[in-house]
Write an enzyme that holds these catalytic residues in place. Structure first.
Site, mmCIF file in Angstrom:
data_model
loop_
_atom_site.group_PDB
_atom_site.id
_atom_site.type_symbol
_atom_site.label_atom_id
_atom_site.label_comp_id
_atom_site.label_asym_id
_atom_site.label_seq_id
_atom_site.Cartn_x
_atom_site.Cartn_y
_atom_site.Cartn_z
ATOM 1 C CE LYS A 12 21.097 14.460 38.410
ATOM 2 N NZ LYS A 12 20.034 13.463 38.096
ATOM 3 C CE1 TYR A 29 15.881 17.060 39.079
ATOM 4 C CE2 TYR A 29 17.200 16.936 41.077
ATOM 5 C CZ TYR A 29 17.066 16.739 39.719
ATOM 6 O OH TYR A 29 18.109 16.220 38.980
ATOM 7 C CG PHE A 89 11.526 9.674 41.626
ATOM 8 C CD1 PHE A 89 12.189 10.889 41.459
ATOM 9 C CD2 PHE A 89 10.661 9.256 40.619
ATOM 10 C CE1 PHE A 89 11.988 11.682 40.337
ATOM 11 C CE2 PHE A 89 10.457 10.040 39.475
ATOM 12 C CZ PHE A 89 11.123 11.256 39.343
ATOM 13 N NE ARG A 119 17.276 15.759 28.521
ATOM 14 C CZ ARG A 119 16.711 15.406 29.682
ATOM 15 N NH1 ARG A 119 16.951 16.092 30.798
ATOM 16 N NH2 ARG A 119 15.919 14.364 29.736
ATOM 17 C CB THR A 170 16.336 9.055 33.006
ATOM 18 O OG1 THR A 170 15.842 10.189 32.273
ATOM 19 C CG2 THR A 170 16.261 9.345 34.492
ATOM 20 N NE ARG A 186 21.540 11.064 33.214
ATOM 21 C CZ ARG A 186 20.407 11.738 33.040
ATOM 22 N NH1 ARG A 186 19.661 11.541 31.970
ATOM 23 N NH2 ARG A 186 20.030 12.633 33.942
ATOM 24 C CG ASN A 221 20.779 10.081 36.592
ATOM 25 O OD1 ASN A 221 21.193 11.003 37.296
ATOM 26 N ND2 ASN A 221 19.596 10.107 36.007
ATOM 27 C CG HIS A 262 19.873 18.483 35.720
ATOM 28 N ND1 HIS A 262 18.563 18.077 35.696
ATOM 29 C CD2 HIS A 262 19.893 19.771 35.268
ATOM 30 C CE1 HIS A 262 17.819 19.091 35.254
ATOM 31 N NE2 HIS A 262 18.595 20.123 34.992
ATOM 32 C CD GLU A 264 16.782 23.098 34.864
ATOM 33 O OE1 GLU A 264 15.820 22.319 35.008
ATOM 34 O OE2 GLU A 264 17.774 22.823 34.157
HETATM 35 O O1 CDP Z 1 17.316 13.822 34.607
HETATM 36 P P1 CDP Z 1 16.274 13.486 33.568
HETATM 37 O O2 CDP Z 1 15.640 14.713 32.951
HETATM 38 O O3 CDP Z 1 16.795 12.527 32.545
HETATM 39 O O4 CDP Z 1 15.113 12.651 34.317
HETATM 40 P P2 CDP Z 1 13.818 13.166 35.141
HETATM 41 O O5 CDP Z 1 12.692 12.256 34.748
HETATM 42 O O6 CDP Z 1 13.604 14.629 34.967
HETATM 43 O O7 CDP Z 1 14.176 12.837 36.656
HETATM 44 C C1 CDP Z 1 15.030 13.699 37.382
HETATM 45 C C2 CDP Z 1 15.980 12.853 38.184
HETATM 46 O O8 CDP Z 1 15.254 12.109 39.157
HETATM 47 C C3 CDP Z 1 16.736 11.780 37.395
HETATM 48 O O9 CDP Z 1 17.858 12.284 36.699
HETATM 49 C C4 CDP Z 1 17.124 10.809 38.491
HETATM 50 O O10 CDP Z 1 18.279 11.248 39.229
HETATM 51 C C5 CDP Z 1 15.900 10.874 39.407
HETATM 52 N N1 CDP Z 1 14.941 9.773 39.158
HETATM 53 C C6 CDP Z 1 14.808 8.747 40.097
HETATM 54 O O11 CDP Z 1 15.509 8.754 41.112
HETATM 55 N N2 CDP Z 1 13.897 7.729 39.881
HETATM 56 C C7 CDP Z 1 13.131 7.711 38.780
HETATM 57 N N3 CDP Z 1 12.251 6.713 38.600
HETATM 58 C C8 CDP Z 1 13.241 8.746 37.829
HETATM 59 C C9 CDP Z 1 14.153 9.760 38.040
HETATM 60 MG MG MG Z 2 14.376 16.119 33.783
#
Ligand code: CDP
Ligand code: MG
Length: 140
Positions: A11, A51, A59, A87, A93, A104, A114, A117, A128
């Protein structure tokens, strides 16, 4: 265990801090093989489409702004159990909750910034990968 493909993004926060090599080293040291890799700059429509599953989340707007704030490195990774293994390599996350030894924990700054992805299931991995790569780019 089946050989799988998964999709990764290094990222903007990690690219901006010159951490591409560090993240790729962790990926390769874990045994995952790079099938395809390129640096791109996403526009708003591309990031919103990527996304889309999060479009109703509070967010979402900030997430899209962040993902288009600078270049990212997208890749297709392959290996045994690649989706779950990657993962696990990424960690939670929120970097504050990420286990030691994860990408991370090493490089993530906060829950948004973070560093990486990774696809969360076979269906999302396939979608994807195809969202960023043509079949003839999967040369690895
Ligand atoms: O990336 P991951 O699958 O672990 O998390 P996600 O729940 O699918 O969220 C996608 C991305 O959104 C995260 O990797 C963060 O960059 C962002 N995010 C955020 O900015 N604030 C949150 N409360 C949760 C996620
Ligand atoms: Mg995700």
């Amino acid at each position: 265990m089946a050989i799988e493909k998964t999709f990764s993004i290094i990222k903007p926060d990690a690219v901006e801090r010159n951490l591409i090599g560090d993240v790729v080293k962790m990926i390769q040291d874990s045994g995952l093989k790079v099938k395809a890799m390129k640096m791109i700059q996403m526009d708003r429509a591309k990031a919103e489409g990527f996304y889309a599953v999060h479009s109703e989340r509070p967010f979402f707007g900030e997430l899209v702004d962040y993902m288009i704030s600078g270049p990212v490195v997208v890749s297709c990774l392959e290996g045994e159990n690649a989706i779950e293994n990657y993962r696990n390599l990424m960690g939670a996350t929120n970097p504050a909750d990420a286990a030691e030894g994860t990408i991370r924990a090493a490089f993530g700054q906060d829950i948004q910034n973070n560093s990486c992805h990774g696809s969360d299931a076979p269906e999302t991995a396939a979608t994807e990968i195809a969202y960023f790569f043509n079949d003839d780019e999967l040369v690895g």
